[in-house]
Motif scaffolding. Structure first.
Motif, mmCIF file in Angstrom:
data_model
loop_
_atom_site.group_PDB
_atom_site.id
_atom_site.type_symbol
_atom_site.label_atom_id
_atom_site.label_comp_id
_atom_site.label_asym_id
_atom_site.label_seq_id
_atom_site.Cartn_x
_atom_site.Cartn_y
_atom_site.Cartn_z
ATOM 1 N N ALA A 138 -5.524 -1.219 0.587
ATOM 2 C CA ALA A 138 -5.933 -2.616 0.705
ATOM 3 C C ALA A 138 -4.877 -3.389 1.493
ATOM 4 O O ALA A 138 -3.704 -3.047 1.499
ATOM 5 C CB ALA A 138 -6.130 -3.243 -0.671
ATOM 6 N N GLU A 139 -5.316 -4.448 2.159
ATOM 7 C CA GLU A 139 -4.426 -5.330 2.896
ATOM 8 C C GLU A 139 -4.675 -6.761 2.437
ATOM 9 O O GLU A 139 -5.818 -7.165 2.218
ATOM 10 C CB GLU A 139 -4.685 -5.215 4.398
ATOM 11 C CG GLU A 139 -3.775 -6.099 5.247
ATOM 12 C CD GLU A 139 -4.039 -5.934 6.733
ATOM 13 O OE1 GLU A 139 -3.321 -5.144 7.373
ATOM 14 O OE2 GLU A 139 -4.967 -6.597 7.258
ATOM 15 N N VAL A 140 -3.608 -7.543 2.305
ATOM 16 C CA VAL A 140 -3.721 -8.943 1.884
ATOM 17 C C VAL A 140 -4.135 -9.780 3.082
ATOM 18 O O VAL A 140 -3.459 -9.794 4.110
ATOM 19 C CB VAL A 140 -2.392 -9.461 1.316
ATOM 20 C CG1 VAL A 140 -2.533 -10.914 0.877
ATOM 21 C CG2 VAL A 140 -1.921 -8.588 0.164
ATOM 22 N N ARG A 156 -3.005 3.962 -2.946
ATOM 23 C CA ARG A 156 -3.146 2.851 -3.893
ATOM 24 C C ARG A 156 -2.382 1.646 -3.353
ATOM 25 O O ARG A 156 -1.572 1.778 -2.438
ATOM 26 C CB ARG A 156 -2.565 3.244 -5.251
ATOM 27 C CG ARG A 156 -1.059 3.513 -5.184
ATOM 28 C CD ARG A 156 -0.526 4.137 -6.439
ATOM 29 N NE ARG A 156 0.927 4.353 -6.359
ATOM 30 C CZ ARG A 156 1.638 4.985 -7.263
ATOM 31 N NH1 ARG A 156 1.041 5.493 -8.336
ATOM 32 N NH2 ARG A 156 2.947 5.137 -7.122
ATOM 33 N N MET A 157 -2.646 0.495 -3.924
ATOM 34 C CA MET A 157 -1.824 -0.675 -3.667
ATOM 35 C C MET A 157 -1.134 -1.047 -4.967
ATOM 36 O O MET A 157 -1.782 -1.112 -6.019
ATOM 37 C CB MET A 157 -2.637 -1.863 -3.172
ATOM 38 C CG MET A 157 -1.758 -3.026 -2.699
ATOM 39 S SD MET A 157 -2.694 -4.490 -2.206
ATOM 40 C CE MET A 157 -3.071 -5.172 -3.824
ATOM 41 N N VAL A 158 0.192 -1.276 -4.911
ATOM 42 C CA VAL A 158 0.921 -1.723 -6.090
ATOM 43 C C VAL A 158 1.356 -3.161 -5.875
ATOM 44 O O VAL A 158 1.676 -3.576 -4.751
ATOM 45 C CB VAL A 158 2.143 -0.829 -6.381
ATOM 46 C CG1 VAL A 158 1.705 0.575 -6.741
ATOM 47 C CG2 VAL A 158 3.107 -0.800 -5.203
ATOM 48 N N LEU A 178 3.450 -4.659 -11.590
ATOM 49 C CA LEU A 178 2.644 -5.530 -12.437
ATOM 50 C C LEU A 178 1.229 -4.997 -12.597
ATOM 51 O O LEU A 178 0.655 -5.089 -13.676
ATOM 52 C CB LEU A 178 2.628 -6.943 -11.851
ATOM 53 C CG LEU A 178 4.011 -7.586 -11.659
ATOM 54 C CD1 LEU A 178 3.880 -8.973 -11.051
ATOM 55 C CD2 LEU A 178 4.761 -7.657 -12.994
ATOM 56 N N TRP A 179 0.649 -4.463 -11.521
ATOM 57 C CA TRP A 179 -0.634 -3.779 -11.615
ATOM 58 C C TRP A 179 -0.874 -2.955 -10.354
ATOM 59 O O TRP A 179 -0.179 -3.115 -9.355
ATOM 60 C CB TRP A 179 -1.803 -4.730 -11.861
ATOM 61 C CG TRP A 179 -1.915 -5.929 -10.955
ATOM 62 C CD1 TRP A 179 -1.264 -7.120 -11.110
ATOM 63 C CD2 TRP A 179 -2.730 -6.070 -9.789
ATOM 64 N NE1 TRP A 179 -1.607 -7.980 -10.108
ATOM 65 C CE2 TRP A 179 -2.521 -7.374 -9.284
ATOM 66 C CE3 TRP A 179 -3.634 -5.248 -9.124
ATOM 67 C CZ2 TRP A 179 -3.163 -7.853 -8.142
ATOM 68 C CZ3 TRP A 179 -4.284 -5.714 -7.990
ATOM 69 C CH2 TRP A 179 -4.052 -7.003 -7.522
ATOM 70 N N ARG A 180 -1.842 -2.042 -10.451
ATOM 71 C CA ARG A 180 -2.168 -1.137 -9.352
ATOM 72 C C ARG A 180 -3.646 -1.216 -9.027
ATOM 73 O O ARG A 180 -4.463 -1.560 -9.884
ATOM 74 C CB ARG A 180 -1.830 0.312 -9.729
ATOM 75 C CG ARG A 180 -0.363 0.623 -9.940
ATOM 76 C CD ARG A 180 -0.191 2.087 -10.322
ATOM 77 N NE ARG A 180 1.210 2.491 -10.421
ATOM 78 C CZ ARG A 180 1.947 2.375 -11.498
ATOM 79 N NH1 ARG A 180 1.403 1.852 -12.615
ATOM 80 N NH2 ARG A 180 3.211 2.768 -11.506
ATOM 81 N N PRO A 214 0.844 -1.197 0.000
ATOM 82 C CA PRO A 214 0.000 0.000 0.000
ATOM 83 C C PRO A 214 0.874 1.239 0.000
ATOM 84 O O PRO A 214 1.794 1.366 0.815
ATOM 85 C CB PRO A 214 -0.808 -0.124 1.296
ATOM 86 C CG PRO A 214 -0.066 -1.090 2.149
ATOM 87 C CD PRO A 214 0.802 -1.921 1.275
ATOM 88 N N GLU A 215 0.626 2.138 -0.919
ATOM 89 C CA GLU A 215 1.424 3.355 -1.067
ATOM 90 C C GLU A 215 0.551 4.591 -0.902
ATOM 91 O O GLU A 215 -0.659 4.547 -1.116
ATOM 92 C CB GLU A 215 2.077 3.414 -2.453
ATOM 93 C CG GLU A 215 3.126 2.349 -2.701
ATOM 94 C CD GLU A 215 3.817 2.539 -4.048
ATOM 95 O OE1 GLU A 215 4.996 2.163 -4.156
ATOM 96 O OE2 GLU A 215 3.185 3.073 -4.994
ATOM 97 N N ASN A 216 1.213 5.702 -0.518
ATOM 98 C CA ASN A 216 0.521 6.990 -0.380
ATOM 99 C C ASN A 216 -0.680 6.882 0.553
ATOM 100 O O ASN A 216 -1.723 7.500 0.325
ATOM 101 C CB ASN A 216 0.077 7.525 -1.744
ATOM 102 C CG ASN A 216 1.235 7.789 -2.681
ATOM 103 O OD1 ASN A 216 2.392 7.874 -2.258
ATOM 104 N ND2 ASN A 216 0.940 7.914 -3.964
ATOM 105 N N THR A 217 -0.527 6.106 1.625
ATOM 106 C CA THR A 217 -1.670 5.847 2.505
ATOM 107 C C THR A 217 -2.146 7.104 3.233
ATOM 108 O O THR A 217 -3.278 7.129 3.728
ATOM 109 C CB THR A 217 -1.306 4.765 3.528
ATOM 110 O OG1 THR A 217 -0.081 5.121 4.186
ATOM 111 C CG2 THR A 217 -1.136 3.421 2.853
#
Length: 456
Positions: free
Chosen positions: A189-191, A170-172, A182-184, A161-164
């Protein structure tokens, strides 16, 4: 800022306050731990404050240094010997989430990459995501960060998770070998679960959603609003946890009381099928016990009615949600206790420090003989927040368990390697690793396979 508030209290501190008032539980376990015949190690030269993760023959944790700074420490899984250490930091992590562990991701051939958040300040960047060879510590790639909750393994990839702390949260999803995006996914979000091809994410928002994503493409498989099983008004500020069992994901959302309304948010347990998002069972308005296993293994709960009154205790079957055993509320012995569970969690003890406790059979609810009974409970019932430099206050280390004589309410010397029960430690590829009350790490290879513990 995304629509999520930081928890009013760290989760462990909240659990402790509830337990001392007689409204939550803490646990203990019997002495059926691994025997000395199993390979064991102890590394006292760390002060682990996060979970410990392992992959590729390496264990890694986040350790607190005497000056109040953090470092990532990598250990040889077979011996506990330190392999390398590097400065670590947090940039935007919420206190109630605890100190994050590094992410360890296997890259094939028995090798793994350790992904960490390192100190770094330049322009708008507050930290640096760094991938290293898990065994040697050699750098592979880096990525600057503004704010993050920390990296997570998702299948054979890395989810970050970036720029929280920004509107552009977003999540990268990154290739662990190269750092290539690979995608954003917009938002935070958390796994909560992953395998080689899919991940189940919890979208952290005012109306939180679970959703399954294809790890190769990011394509949505299914989605489930968390309010669907638990009811309107779910607020993640109280905390949450998930655990997998038999192809299902069992989730728990804790209550959060809004200071302005004095009313708790919707809370409880539910189970969802990983393959298609079908809800298997629901147990609303129950709280989870602390300490305890993963929600996906032997959940023990306590119901709360609309007036905030606590009922008895019940152990649930993680696959079906049905009650396997319970203790009625009229048998709960007053207040000032901490709960205690044996290895198989088939009895429940009420530990009173320095005094005789009580113990009950969970299946029948009947009291049992307390003489000679041992159990594991929190070593410290009033944990102090970590003295972290340049961080917001309110972070706590992961808990440690000590063994007690329930008839005396006193700590005892554990038998064998002194391993807390498997429901607490969990297991990774046959190894169980735990933190003692001084922060040192212990490991035992007892062949228990891979199973979740209290911390996931």
């Amino acid at each position: 800022m995304p629509a999520i508030r930081p928890p009013a209290k760290p989760i462990l501190a909240l659990a402790g306050a509830l337990a001392l008032s007689g409204s939550a539980l803490s646990g203990c376990s019997g002495s059926e731990a691994a025997t000395p015949a199993y390979p064991t190690w102890h590394n006292p030269d760390v002060n682990a404050v996060s979970r410990t993760v392992s992959a590729g023959g390496v264990a890694a944790t986040t350790s607190l240094l005497p000056g109040g700074t953090l470092e990532t420490v990598a250990l040889d899984l077979a011996s506990g010997r330190r392999l390398w250490a590097q400065p670590a930091t947090m940039a935007g992590r919420l206190p109630g989430m605890g100190v994050p562990a590094p992410a360890l991701v296997e890259t094939g051939g028995g090798q793994a990459v350790a992904v960490t958040v390192d100190p770094f300040r330049r322009g708008r960047w507050n930290a640096l995501l760094v991938a290293r060879d898990a065994r040697t510590g050699a750098r592979r790639w880096t990525r600057p960060l503004h704010s993050t909750f920390g990296p997570q393994r998702c299948g054979a990839l890395v989810c970050v998770p970036e720029n929280t702390a920004l509107e552009t949260a977003r999540m990268v999803v990154l290739d662990p070998a190269t750092g290539k995006v690979l995608w954003r996914l917009p938002g935070i979000a958390e796994v909560e679960w992953s395998d080689a091809s899919h991940a189940v994410l919890l979208r952290l928002a005012r109306h939180p959603v679970l959703e399954s994503r294809d790890l190769r493409t990011g394509k949505l498989g299914w989605k489930l609003p968390v309010e669907q099983p638990l009811g309107a008004g779910v607020d993640l500020s109280g905390g949450w946890s998930f655990g997998a069992t038999s192809g299902n994901l069992v989730g728990y959302v804790a209550p959060y009381t809004d200071p302005s309304t004095k009313k708790p948010s919707a809370f409880g347990f539910f189970s969802v099928r990983v393959a298609d998002g079908t809800v298997n069972w629901i147990r609303p308005s129950v709280v989870r016990v602390y300490p305890s296993g993963s929600p996906g293994f032997a959940p023990v709960v306590r119901p709360v009615d609309a007036q905030g009154r606590y009922g008895g205790f019940a152990r649930l079957d993680a696959d079906s949600g049905r009650v396997l055993g319970q203790i009625p509320p009229d048998r709960i012995p007053g207040s000032g206790w901490w709960l205690a569970f044996p290895e198989r969690m088939d009895t429940l003890g009420f530990l009173k420090h320095g005094k005789p406790g009580t113990v009950f059979d969970l299946a029948t609810g009947r009291p049992g003989e307390i003489t000679g009974r041992r159990g594991w409970s929190f070593c410290v019932t009033d944990p102090k927040p970590l003295a972290l430099r340049n961080q917001v206050p309110g972070f706590y280390s992961v808990a440690s368990l000590c063994e007690f004589d329930l008839a005396k309410g006193e700590k005892v010397t554990p038998r064998g390697p002194g391993a807390p029960p498997a429901w607490f430690t969990g297991s990774q590829s046959g190894w169980r690793i735990w933190r003692d009350e001084k922060g040192g790490l212990h490991g035992v290879e007892d062949g228990t396979g891979t199973a979740p513990g209290m911390y996931g």
